[in-house]
Write an enzyme that holds these catalytic residues in place. Structure first.
Site, mmCIF file in Angstrom:
data_model
loop_
_atom_site.group_PDB
_atom_site.id
_atom_site.type_symbol
_atom_site.label_atom_id
_atom_site.label_comp_id
_atom_site.label_asym_id
_atom_site.label_seq_id
_atom_site.Cartn_x
_atom_site.Cartn_y
_atom_site.Cartn_z
ATOM 1 N N HIS A 58 -3.851 -5.664 1.144
ATOM 2 C CA HIS A 58 -3.485 -6.029 2.513
ATOM 3 C C HIS A 58 -3.956 -7.454 2.803
ATOM 4 C CE1 HIS A 58 -2.259 -2.005 3.802
ATOM 5 N NE2 HIS A 58 -3.343 -1.517 3.214
ATOM 6 N N CYS A 103 0.839 -1.206 0.000
ATOM 7 C CA CYS A 103 0.000 0.000 0.000
ATOM 8 C C CYS A 103 0.877 1.261 0.000
ATOM 9 C CB CYS A 103 -0.955 -0.035 1.188
ATOM 10 S SG CYS A 103 -2.398 1.042 0.981
#
Length: 478
Positions: free
Chosen positions: A424, A326
């Site tokens: 994630h 991310c």
């Protein structure tokens, strides 16, 4: 409602353990935290976000996470300001002093969410925030006694004997809080006791006599709790494992979604080394993992201030692997632009240049479950997306993942040693974790990560049933 004498006294774990214990009795249990402050968030099925601790508590209760389990989530962006998420959606950013004026408006959403959970359950277990004795924050409070008083929810006060001074912290709480707040407290628990419980019998009696509150349990230290997802990054500290592969993780000021590290930490063949400010990234690292960040550009500047960019480039020259998740993925690119001032003043900064990609931060936030396969091996994965920004460039022609909807995600360098992704939870997937371990030359442990979590939650429930008067807790619920 479980309130604490301070932060990190074990409120989250006690709620999780009680949720599992009461759910096993056949009760419909829901966890609830009126206000949480954390950058470690989870995505709910309806595309909102809540604190990761409430997602674990929902799992313990055997139900899917809901935005109503944590209606107000504060995600710190600086030392004095936070993003405010209400019922799963970001509504703005606010400075700490200004937030005091927000709280009365937020109470309506908190009470609404609580009412929804109460209507669909037999028991709601509420977790307070910080300390019940912070009387300087009592005006407009929605996290502790303000919530309890507004909803008529009885309170159990939790103290931590392991940090010392538990008698003073419990008796002192009674001394400083408003008498009407103190009347909401029905009893107390003492957590993390080590040694012979008989040695603290007089202490329990003294607290009960000084406060007038009922003693409901002395809870011994439960070391297996360290295997559950930590709410604070410092909870991931642990001893290095001799002979294990080293995954080095720079601890950024606004590190986010660091539960990505939990499955790796649980592997016997992996040492997750948290590199704290002032320390170099270890030269023996097998993988440098750049984690998610709530504020990517300021955290990238901090990374450079620590000299970690030099360490990462040296690691890369030695043939070491680098993975960005991310915000960490965004840092690996050549350019990071924030034309709308999402994270601060509008501007553009240079990235680490390890991936030939560029990122533009956007106001729209993507919150969604994710699944698909990794490329080119075709190994399935499940996880979630939680990010702002769009990333593109030549290295995106070698994506790391292909999502179930056909989109491609992430980028891989030409030699395959540097990778980045927006997904994630990748390491929670058994297949993906085994794939990454093989790349590092390590073998998976004997027990699946998800099985470990279930075993520990069951063990925690057994532990609380043995040391807490759970029948009395139910009798005190209203």
């Amino acid at each position: 409602m479980i309130q604490g004498t301070g932060s990190d006294v074990g409120k989250s774990l006690i709620v999780a353990g009680l949720a599992r214990a009461f759910a096993r009795r056949g009760l419909r249990v829901r966890p609830f935290k009126p206000q949480n402050m954390s950058n470690n968030a989870a995505v709910t099925a309806d595309g909102g976000e809540i604190g990761r601790a409430q997602a674990l508590q929902a799992r313990a209760a055997g139900v899917a996470p809901s935005v109503h389990m944590n209606p107000v989530l504060l995600k710190p962006q600086s030392e004095i300001g936070s993003q405010v998420v209400v019922q799963g959606r970001m509504v703005g950013t606010v400075r700490a002093r200004e937030y005091q004026d927000w709280k009365p408006r937020l109470l309506a959403s908190v009470v609404e969410s609580f009412g929804r959970l109460r209507s669909e359950s037999d028991l709601v277990l509420v977790e307070g925030a910080g300390s019940a004795s912070e009387v300087n924050l009592r005006r407009g409070d929605i996290a502790n006694m303000g919530f309890a008083r507004a909803t008529g929810t009885p309170v159990i006060l939790l103290g931590d004997i392991d940090r010392g001074g538990v008698i003073a912290s419990l008796v002192g709480t009674k001394a400083v809080i408003d008498p009407e707040d103190a009347a909401m407290v029905r009893g107390f628990l003492v957590n993390r006791f080590r040694g012979d419980p008989a040695l603290f019998a007089d202490g329990m009696s003294l607290i009960a006599a000084r406060t007038g509150w009922e003693a409901l349990g002395l809870i011994p230290h439960f070391p297996e709790a360290a295997q559950l997802p930590a709410e604070d990054i410092l909870g991931l500290r642990g001893a290095e494992k001799p002979g294990a592969k080293v995954v080095a993780v720079p601890v950024l000021p606004r590190i986010a979604n660091f539960d990505d590290l939990d499955p790796l930490r649980a592997e016997p063949g992996v040492s997750v080394v948290l590199v704290e400010p002032g320390r170099p990234i270890p030269a023996e690292a097998d993988l440098v993992l750049l984690p998610g960040s709530k504020t990517t550009i300021p955290d990238l500047a901090f990374l450079r201030q620590q000299g970690w960019d030099i360490d990462i480039l040296a690691h890369r020259r030695r043939g070491g692997r680098v993975l960005g998740l991310c915000g960490g993925y965004q840092m690996l690119g050549t350019i990071l632009s924030d034309p709308q001032g999402i994270e601060g003043p509008p501007g553009t900064v240079a990235g680490l240049g390890l991936l030939d990609v560029e990122t533009v931060l956007t106001a729209e936030k993507r919150l969604a479950a994710a699944s698909g396969v990794s490329l080119p091996d075709g190994t399935p994965f499940t996880g979630y997306e939680m990010h702002v920004g769009e990333t593109d460039g030549p290295d995106c022609a070698r994506p790391l993942l292909r999502l179930a909807d056909g989109r491609r995600d992430g980028a891989v360098s030409a030699d395959g040693l540097v990778s980045g992704t927006y997904v994630h939870g990748l390491f929670s997937d058994e297949g993906q974790r085994a794939l990454w371990l093989s790349r590092l030359g390590a073998a998976p442990g004997p027990e699946a990560y998800e099985a470990v979590i279930e075993r520990v939650l069951d063990g925690l429930a057994d532990h609380l049933e043995a040391h807490v008067d759970c029948d009395r807790l139910l009798a005190l619920a209203e």
